[in-house]
Design a protein around this motif. Structure first.
Motif, PDB file in Angstrom:
ATOM      1  N   GLY A 122      19.548  31.671  65.318  1.00  0.00           N
ATOM      2  CA  GLY A 122      18.317  30.966  65.654  1.00  0.00           C
ATOM      3  C   GLY A 122      18.631  29.848  66.633  1.00  0.00           C
ATOM      4  O   GLY A 122      19.804  29.545  66.889  1.00  0.00           O
TER       5      GLY A 122
ATOM      6  N   ASP B 129      19.625  38.929  51.789  1.00  0.00           N
ATOM      7  CA  ASP B 129      19.963  37.641  52.401  1.00  0.00           C
ATOM      8  C   ASP B 129      21.472  37.384  52.394  1.00  0.00           C
ATOM      9  O   ASP B 129      21.937  36.429  52.996  1.00  0.00           O
TER      10      ASP B 129
ATOM     11  N   LEU C 171       9.238  28.884  58.900  1.00  0.00           N
ATOM     12  CA  LEU C 171       8.632  27.681  59.450  1.00  0.00           C
ATOM     13  C   LEU C 171       7.447  28.043  60.342  1.00  0.00           C
ATOM     14  O   LEU C 171       6.424  27.352  60.354  1.00  0.00           O
ATOM     15  N   ASP C 172       7.594  29.158  61.065  1.00  0.00           N
ATOM     16  CA  ASP C 172       6.491  29.620  61.908  1.00  0.00           C
ATOM     17  C   ASP C 172       5.272  30.033  61.078  1.00  0.00           C
ATOM     18  O   ASP C 172       4.162  30.130  61.600  1.00  0.00           O
TER      19      ASP C 172
ATOM     20  N   ASN D 255      14.007  43.851  64.569  1.00  0.00           N
ATOM     21  CA  ASN D 255      15.216  43.040  64.519  1.00  0.00           C
ATOM     22  C   ASN D 255      14.941  41.675  65.125  1.00  0.00           C
ATOM     23  O   ASN D 255      14.942  41.518  66.338  1.00  0.00           O
ATOM     24  N   VAL D 256      14.662  40.711  64.284  1.00  0.00           N
ATOM     25  CA  VAL D 256      14.437  39.352  64.791  1.00  0.00           C
ATOM     26  C   VAL D 256      15.808  38.713  65.011  1.00  0.00           C
ATOM     27  O   VAL D 256      16.257  37.885  64.229  1.00  0.00           O
ATOM     28  N   TRP D 257      16.468  39.137  66.089  1.00  0.00           N
ATOM     29  CA  TRP D 257      17.849  38.698  66.324  1.00  0.00           C
ATOM     30  C   TRP D 257      17.893  37.255  66.815  1.00  0.00           C
ATOM     31  O   TRP D 257      18.942  36.622  66.805  1.00  0.00           O
ATOM     32  N   TYR D 258      16.739  36.768  67.242  1.00  0.00           N
ATOM     33  CA  TYR D 258      16.705  35.463  67.897  1.00  0.00           C
ATOM     34  C   TYR D 258      16.370  34.331  66.934  1.00  0.00           C
ATOM     35  O   TYR D 258      16.284  33.182  67.331  1.00  0.00           O
ATOM     36  N   GLN D 259      16.156  34.643  65.680  1.00  0.00           N
ATOM     37  CA  GLN D 259      15.779  33.596  64.733  1.00  0.00           C
ATOM     38  C   GLN D 259      16.404  33.842  63.368  1.00  0.00           C
ATOM     39  O   GLN D 259      16.576  34.981  62.950  1.00  0.00           O
ATOM     40  N   ARG D 260      16.719  32.751  62.690  1.00  0.00           N
ATOM     41  CA  ARG D 260      17.089  32.861  61.281  1.00  0.00           C
ATOM     42  C   ARG D 260      15.802  33.045  60.487  1.00  0.00           C
ATOM     43  O   ARG D 260      14.714  32.723  60.965  1.00  0.00           O
TER      44      ARG D 260
ATOM     45  N   GLN E  59      14.906  31.207  58.228  1.00  0.00           N
ATOM     46  CA  GLN E  59      14.375  29.852  58.069  1.00  0.00           C
ATOM     47  C   GLN E  59      13.336  29.555  59.150  1.00  0.00           C
ATOM     48  O   GLN E  59      12.270  29.009  58.883  1.00  0.00           O
ATOM     49  N   GLY E  60      13.677  29.928  60.391  1.00  0.00           N
ATOM     50  CA  GLY E  60      12.761  29.696  61.495  1.00  0.00           C
ATOM     51  C   GLY E  60      11.498  30.538  61.365  1.00  0.00           C
ATOM     52  O   GLY E  60      10.388  30.087  61.692  1.00  0.00           O
TER      53      GLY E  60
ATOM     54  N   VAL F 113      13.110  24.233  54.316  1.00  0.00           N
ATOM     55  CA  VAL F 113      12.137  24.640  55.325  1.00  0.00           C
ATOM     56  C   VAL F 113      10.724  24.758  54.738  1.00  0.00           C
ATOM     57  O   VAL F 113       9.745  24.386  55.394  1.00  0.00           O
TER      58      VAL F 113
ATOM     59  N   SER G 292      17.064  43.763  58.847  1.00  0.00           N
ATOM     60  CA  SER G 292      18.033  44.023  59.928  1.00  0.00           C
ATOM     61  C   SER G 292      19.357  43.309  59.693  1.00  0.00           C
ATOM     62  O   SER G 292      20.352  43.618  60.331  1.00  0.00           O
ATOM     63  N   GLN G 293      19.352  42.335  58.797  1.00  0.00           N
ATOM     64  CA  GLN G 293      20.563  41.547  58.590  1.00  0.00           C
ATOM     65  C   GLN G 293      21.686  42.375  57.967  1.00  0.00           C
ATOM     66  O   GLN G 293      22.856  42.109  58.165  1.00  0.00           O
TER      67      GLN G 293
ATOM     68  N   LYS H 169      14.732  39.917  55.955  1.00  0.00           N
ATOM     69  CA  LYS H 169      15.229  40.466  57.214  1.00  0.00           C
ATOM     70  C   LYS H 169      16.079  41.680  56.868  1.00  0.00           C
ATOM     71  O   LYS H 169      17.265  41.546  56.577  1.00  0.00           O
TER      72      LYS H 169
ATOM     73  N   LYS I 299      24.932  40.910  59.569  1.00  0.00           N
ATOM     74  CA  LYS I 299      24.983  40.093  60.783  1.00  0.00           C
ATOM     75  C   LYS I 299      23.935  38.988  60.660  1.00  0.00           C
ATOM     76  O   LYS I 299      22.836  39.217  60.157  1.00  0.00           O
TER      77      LYS I 299
END
Lengths: 381, 394
Positions: free
Chosen positions: B256, A61, A29-30, A18-23, A25-26, A73, A116-117, A114, B252
């Protein structure tokens, strides 16, 4: 013009629950920035990237025409951009075709998903089915794959114990892959005691919810030295779509996989995958699919999946040293994750799981319920 | 003209050349006369696979002459009247060689009347003219009601349908206080009856009004069969169904760091843009990259809170808010605002205060639009709705 296409660079983020800390898009970009850095490629429309192939899914998405969410991006504005809404391995095949046709020298491939979304992966894959019949009877990729698991286990003498072995090995291999999801090692007992999701598929037989993004830079043979000294070549590609209605298909026949292999093997000059391929990566979203797909590509004999596991077939043929999809890659990107492992192995960058002298790899991807659409990509050093 | 099928006698003769089938004329070498009472006489000559039609009183030398009234003649030609029945009943007669006349049947393709688009007024008349015929007795059991139709505009009119004892009588008047009255313009009524617009749309946009017993309004579809325009053949009913489904999968969305910083700024009543360090342009709301320069945008700048309106649109159909599922009241104003500190196309979208829709001047180029300021929500949680709307700065 050369007749090979090179993968010049690859970058990924780590597979996570769960990459809850990033969209996303981010996440993309990484992946993009290291590719630009490694290769020095630009967006110059004569000499650089003027075509981008993306891979994403509208439902996961929650955005129709999902590529619109990240064209900025990935640098796709003011140039070509095309989206693959199938396993991203087809996007690599498409990028290859763009280059072989002479239409493009350089193509950027970017994929994300994602899982997890969405609150429910099953509700999302339920939408892959028609609204009149399949959806109302609750079909989704889990329970359609359970049909396949039941049929295949009968056909190939595969037992609950065999499946437990497949899961245990997947988790062990993944522990050696720094970009693999940290799903954790399990014992055979853990697997045998894990609850049923759709009998005979147990919770630990199913790939866990995963978020991931990845990028690759592809280029024509003539210009490869501009971007890398260590290219990996795409030498074969094939795909095939089987029938949509589950009832129309023999779920265990690997029909579309065999067709995809014929094409890819012919292109790459592979006579016998057992001896001609050093690294094999199969999109085993569900444990029973590892032996079944091994039959499909000609690694195990027809209906011999159970024996193949017993005789240590997966380890002998270097199958899914990455941990496989079973350890966790998101839908749409299972096949790309397989190509990523092939790329890393052929470049000799696989660390503890490196296959010595690996020269040729096979990456497999699949889209749809019970492996409806199948894709095979051959990579060479 | 005014033959009851909407086709003129002349139409039949004038289209003979284009409908002529040379393959059907093989071996025919004769002239045929048509004597259409009150309309005139025509002579058809067929020879060597070609034909000639002329209007003439001289029908000499014809192998056969057909006599009929205009309606019968047209009806037979367009397939609305059975030719044999017309012949036996005497409505149509043939002088001369009846057998020879039979060969003319193969000479032409069937005449198909061109589709005629009715005017709004013609539609309205036809719709009320057919209302009694479309009445469904079965659905009216026990009903004793009056339905008023107040159809406005030059092409409109007023009608009342009285339904009693399983019968429906339509009169061209509006009786006092009907059980239900429908009020709309003729054009809207016609579009509604033809299925080009639905009743809910008309009602929510104020183009239609219904007074009286609303329950009755929902039953109208059962009381009267669907209107079909004249000339439109009623298609045989097929077993077609439409299934209604709501597709709903909860999602959800992670913000970011970039969108997160922006949304957190709203909590503090700050509107943040991010500035491209290469080209200097501002993005509000901020994005991960400047898509023009293809670099990350990590410099944040506070802009606004005031700005001038560049564009205003008035939304009559609201999409639901994706985060709450609630549908906004309509009409509402959506504005593009050039916030202080931004320039060019660096505009920002938000709502306009409901009662100020008609007081906004839009700006373009150097011209400034109406200056507006944000109205902040009391409780702010880091979402777009932390700004309730913008209002005129006065």
């Amino acid at each position: 013009m050369g007749n090979r296409v090179a993968i010049c660079a690859m970058a990924q983020v780590k597979n996570e629950p769960n990459v809850w800390y990033q969209r996303f898009q981010g996440m993309l970009l990484d992946c993009l920035e290291p590719i630009l850095q490694q290769t020095g490629v630009t967006y110059d429309t004569d000499k650089g990237i003027r075509n981008i192939v993306t891979c994403s899914d509208d439902v996961f998405d929650a955005r129709t025409i999902s590529d619109n969410g990240m064209t900025d991006v990935v640098g796709a504005h003011f140039r070509g951009e095309e989206k693959t809404a199938q396993d991203g391995l087809n996007g690599l095949g498409y990028a290859m075709a763009c280059i072989l046709s002479g239409h493009d020298d350089v193509v950027l491939f970017m994929g994300h998903c994602k899982e997890s979304q969405t609150e429910s992966r099953n509700m999302s894959t339920n939408l892959a089915y028609d609204p009149f019949f399949c959806r109302p009877v609750g079909m989704d990729f889990l329970n359609v794959n359970a049909f396949q698991a039941r049929a295949y286990m009968e056909k190939a003498g595969v037992t609950d114990e065999h499946l437990a072995e497949v899961v245990v090995r997947s988790r062990e291999n993944a522990a050696m892959n720094p970009f693999a999801r940290e799903s954790g090692k399990v014992t055979k007992e853990d697997v045998l005691n894990s609850p049923f999701l759709a009998d005979p598929i147990r919770e630990l037989h199913a790939y866990p919810v995963t978020d991931w993004a990845v990028g690759m830079l592809l280029c024509c043979e003539e210009r490869v030295k501009e971007f890398t000294d260590n290219p990996v070549w795409i030498t074969g590609f094939g795909n095939c779509m089987d029938r949509y209605f589950v009832g129309d298909r023999d779920l265990t026949s690997n029909f579309s996989l065999k067709k995809a292999c014929e094409k890819a093997y012919g292109m790459a000059g592979i006579k016998d995958p057992k001896s001609d391929v050093d690294v094999i990566e199969l999109s085993d979203a569900y444990a029973h699919q590892l032996p079944m797909l091994a039959e499909g590509i000609g690694l195990a004999g027809e209906g011999q999946g159970g024996k193949w596991i017993e005789s240590g077939g997966p380890a002998k043929a270097n199958v899914n040293l990455s941990g496989g999809m079973l350890n966790g890659n998101p839908i749409m990107l299972g096949g790309v994750a397989r190509a990523v492992e092939g790329y890393i192995q052929l470049r000799g960058e696989a660390g503890d799981r490196q296959v010595d002298g690996a020269k040729r790899a096979l990456a497999h991807g699949t889209t749809g319920g019970a492996c409806q659409h199948q894709t095979v990509l051959i990579l060479e050093k | 003209m005014s033959e009851k099928f909407g086709v003129k006698v002349e139409d039949i003769f004038n289209t003979m050349e284009e409908r002529f089938r040379p393959e059907g004329a093989e071996g025919v070498d004769a002239s045929f006369g048509y004597d259409i009472s009150g309309r005139g006489r025509w002579k058809l000559t067929v020879k060597d696979g070609s034909m000639k039609i002329e209007q003439t009183d001289d029908l000499g030398g014809c192998a056969a002459v057909i006599q009929a009234d205009a309606d019968t003649f047209v009806g037979v030609n367009i397939g609305k009247v059975d030719g044999t029945a017309a012949f036996t009943s005497g409505k149509l007669s043939v002088d001369g060689d009846v057998g020879a006349f039979g060969t003319t049947a193969k000479l032409f393709k069937r005449f198909t009347p061109p589709k005629k688009e009715l005017t709004v007024g013609e539609y309205v008349l036809d719709m009320f003219g057919t209302l009694e015929a479309r009445f469904q007795t079965g659905a009216a059991e026990g009903l004793d009601i009056t339905i008023g139709y107040d159809i406005g505009g030059e092409e409109g009119g007023q009608w009342t349908a009285r339904i009693k004892d399983g019968k429906c009588t339509v009169t061209e008047e509006l009786v006092p206080s009907p059980s239900l009255t429908m009020i709309m313009k003729a054009k809207d009524w016609v579009e509604l009856m033809l299925g080009k617009v639905d009743a809910v749309n008309l009602l929510t946009t104020g183009r239609a009004k219904v007074e009286g017993d609303m329950n009755l309004a929902t039953k109208l579809g059962e009381l009267f069969a669907k209107y079909t325009a004249p000339g439109e053949e009623e298609e045989e009913e097929q077993e077609l169904l439409v299934l209604k489904k709501i597709i709903s999968v909860n999602q959800k969305f992670a913000t970011g760091p970039v969108m997160g910083k922006y949304l957190n700024g709203l909590k503090e009543k700050k509107i943040l843009a991010n500035k491209c360090r290469e080209c200097g342009r501002m993005q509000v709301p901020p994005r991960e990259v400047c898509a023009l320069c293809r670099i990350r945008c990590d410099e944040f700048v506070e802009v606004g809170p005031k700005g001038n309106v560049r564009l205003l649109d008035t939304a009559y159909y609201a999409s639901p808010d994706p985060l709450t599922g609630e549908t906004r009241e309509t009409p509402y104003g959506l504005i593009y605002i050039l916030l202080d500190g931004c320039s060019g196309q660096e505009v920002f979208a938000h709502f306009l205060r409901d009662d100020q829709l008609d007081r906004i001047e839009m700006g373009w180029n150097e011209k400034k639009g109406t200056i507006v300021r944000p109205v902040w929500a009391e409780e702010r949680t880091g979402k777009v709705a932390d700004i309730k709307y913008f209002e005129i700065d006065e």
